[in-house]
Design an enzyme around this catalytic site. Structure first.
Site, short mmCIF file in Angstrom:
data_model
loop_
_atom_site.label_atom_id
_atom_site.label_comp_id
_atom_site.label_asym_id
_atom_site.label_seq_id
_atom_site.Cartn_x
_atom_site.Cartn_y
_atom_site.Cartn_z
N MET A 165 25.10 53.21 -8.51
CA MET A 165 24.33 53.70 -7.35
C MET A 165 22.97 53.03 -7.32
O MET A 165 22.24 53.04 -8.31
CB MET A 165 24.14 55.23 -7.44
CG MET A 165 25.40 56.05 -7.29
SD MET A 165 26.36 55.71 -5.80
CE MET A 165 25.18 56.11 -4.50
N ASP A 200 26.26 50.56 -4.46
CA ASP A 200 26.29 51.48 -3.32
C ASP A 200 24.89 52.04 -3.07
O ASP A 200 24.32 52.71 -3.93
CB ASP A 200 27.27 52.62 -3.67
CG ASP A 200 27.50 53.60 -2.53
OD1 ASP A 200 27.01 53.35 -1.41
OD2 ASP A 200 28.19 54.61 -2.76
N SER A 259 30.97 51.81 4.41
CA SER A 259 31.00 53.25 4.13
C SER A 259 31.08 54.03 5.43
O SER A 259 30.19 53.95 6.28
CB SER A 259 29.74 53.65 3.35
OG SER A 259 29.66 55.06 3.36
N MET A 268 31.39 64.59 -0.60
CA MET A 268 30.22 65.32 -1.14
C MET A 268 30.48 66.82 -1.05
O MET A 268 31.08 67.29 -0.08
CB MET A 268 28.97 64.98 -0.32
CG MET A 268 28.67 63.50 -0.26
SD MET A 268 27.08 63.19 0.53
CE MET A 268 27.14 61.39 0.67
N HIS A 314 35.14 52.50 2.20
CA HIS A 314 34.48 53.40 1.26
C HIS A 314 34.35 54.79 1.88
O HIS A 314 33.82 54.94 2.98
CB HIS A 314 33.09 52.83 0.93
CG HIS A 314 32.35 53.56 -0.13
ND1 HIS A 314 32.58 53.37 -1.48
CD2 HIS A 314 31.36 54.48 -0.05
CE1 HIS A 314 31.77 54.14 -2.19
NE2 HIS A 314 31.00 54.83 -1.34
N MET A 345 31.48 62.57 -5.06
CA MET A 345 30.18 63.09 -5.47
C MET A 345 30.32 64.60 -5.50
O MET A 345 29.75 65.33 -4.68
CB MET A 345 29.09 62.64 -4.48
CG MET A 345 28.73 61.17 -4.62
SD MET A 345 27.96 60.51 -3.13
CE MET A 345 29.44 60.11 -2.19
N ASP A 382 32.99 58.65 1.30
CA ASP A 382 32.04 59.44 0.51
C ASP A 382 32.37 60.92 0.58
O ASP A 382 32.24 61.54 1.63
CB ASP A 382 30.62 59.20 1.03
CG ASP A 382 30.13 57.82 0.67
OD1 ASP A 382 30.06 57.51 -0.53
OD2 ASP A 382 29.83 57.04 1.59
N HIS A 390 34.79 57.80 -3.22
CA HIS A 390 33.64 58.02 -4.08
C HIS A 390 33.39 59.52 -4.14
O HIS A 390 32.90 60.11 -3.18
CB HIS A 390 32.44 57.25 -3.46
CG HIS A 390 31.15 57.46 -4.18
ND1 HIS A 390 29.93 57.06 -3.64
CD2 HIS A 390 30.87 57.99 -5.39
CE1 HIS A 390 28.96 57.35 -4.49
NE2 HIS A 390 29.50 57.91 -5.55
C1 DX5 Z 1 25.32 57.68 -0.51
C2 DX5 Z 1 26.71 57.15 -0.37
C3 DX5 Z 1 26.78 55.80 0.22
C4 DX5 Z 1 26.18 55.65 1.59
C5 DX5 Z 1 25.52 54.30 1.61
O1 DX5 Z 1 25.33 58.77 -1.34
O2 DX5 Z 1 27.36 57.10 -1.61
O3 DX5 Z 1 28.10 55.26 0.17
O4 DX5 Z 1 27.10 55.73 2.64
O5 DX5 Z 1 24.83 54.16 2.79
P1 DX5 Z 1 23.81 52.95 3.04
O6 DX5 Z 1 24.60 51.68 2.89
O7 DX5 Z 1 23.34 53.18 4.44
O8 DX5 Z 1 22.74 53.06 2.01
ZN ZN Z 2 29.31 56.01 -1.71
#
Ligand code: DX5
Ligand code: ZN
Length: 219
Positions: free
Chosen positions: A134, A172, A7, A34, A30, A65, A32, A63
């Site tokens: 998650m 994740d 990620s 947000m 990956h 969010m 993220d 991903h």
């Molecule tokens: C959190 C993200 C993850 C995050 C995971 O909301 O969706 O993808 O980067 O990070 P680690 O592996 O450090 O928990």
């Molecule tokens: Zn993620």
């Protein structure tokens, strides 16, 4: 086959192209996204993803969010997303949104928060290519793995098997060499790892440690 998806959230954002080069032996990247609304953090959007596209051959696992994800699916497809997951908690027209992703040529995923039940997936399983389970509440990297999600992974894997579907399970949050064997044993095959990969100086060694753990550790 187990696939590792580092990620980018835990990478050095000032040197992203260089950071990408350090994970070329991963299986997916990956990303993220947000919005500061569905989750209490803001990260990256389609413009940055598009700019990163020419710096790596890795498939892009986006991903989302974000609230109202359907409005932005086209932008992420244009940016070069190969997989797009949307949260079941955000989308009232889930099948339609998943179909938009598939029609755009990407794999469609349903992401579910730790407190959302496996049963909520029942009527949507046939419309997706993967479930992103998650194992932390989304919003930040480096959080602690939520152990009670493991039986839910097992439950989802059983639902998929019983229906004879080809739906993969991605996990994740808090995934490292310690937690990876437990989620793989429960049925996960795509492992997202942020801090356990980008938080380590040697990324190849970090990914190898996770791969070795799932092949050698008895749960
Ligand atoms: C959190 C993200 C993850 C995050 C995971 O909301 O969706 O993808 O980067 O990070 P680690 O592996 O450090 O928990
Ligand atoms: Zn993620």
């Amino acid at each position: 086959m187990i696939r590792i998806a580092p990620s980018l959230l835990s990478a050095d954002f000032a040197r992203l192209a260089d950071e990408l080069a350090t994970v070329e032996h991963a299986d997916l990247l990956h990303l993220d996204v947000m919005d500061g609304h569905f989750v209490p953090n803001l990260t990256i959007g389609p413009a940055l993803i598009k700019a990163l596209r020419k710096h790596t051959k890795l498939p892009f696992d986006c991903h989302l969010m974000i609230a109202e994800p359907q409005r932005y699916i086209g932008a992420f497809l244009d940016a070069g997303a190969d997989l797009i997951s949307i949260h079941i908690e955000t989308e009232p027209h889930l099948q339609r949104a998943l179909q938009m992703i598939r029609d755009g040529g990407a794999k469609a995923g349903i992401a579910i928060n730790p407190a959302t039940s496996a049963e909520s997936l029942t009527s949507a399983l046939d419309f997706c290519d993967y479930i992103l389970v998650m194992t932390v509440n989304p919003g930040f990297g480096g959080q602690k793995f939520i152990e009670p999600v493991v039986p839910k992974i097992r439950h989802i894997a059983r639902l998929v098997r019983e229906r004879g579907l080809r739906v993969e399970i991605e996990v994740d949050g808090g995934i490292d060499a310690g937690t990876a064997p437990r989620v793989v044993d429960a049925g996960a095959s795509i492992l997202v790892a942020g801090s356990a990969v980008f938080g380590k100086p040697d990324r190849d060694a970090a990914m190898r440690a996770i791969r070795d753990a799932v092949t050698t550790t008895r749960v």
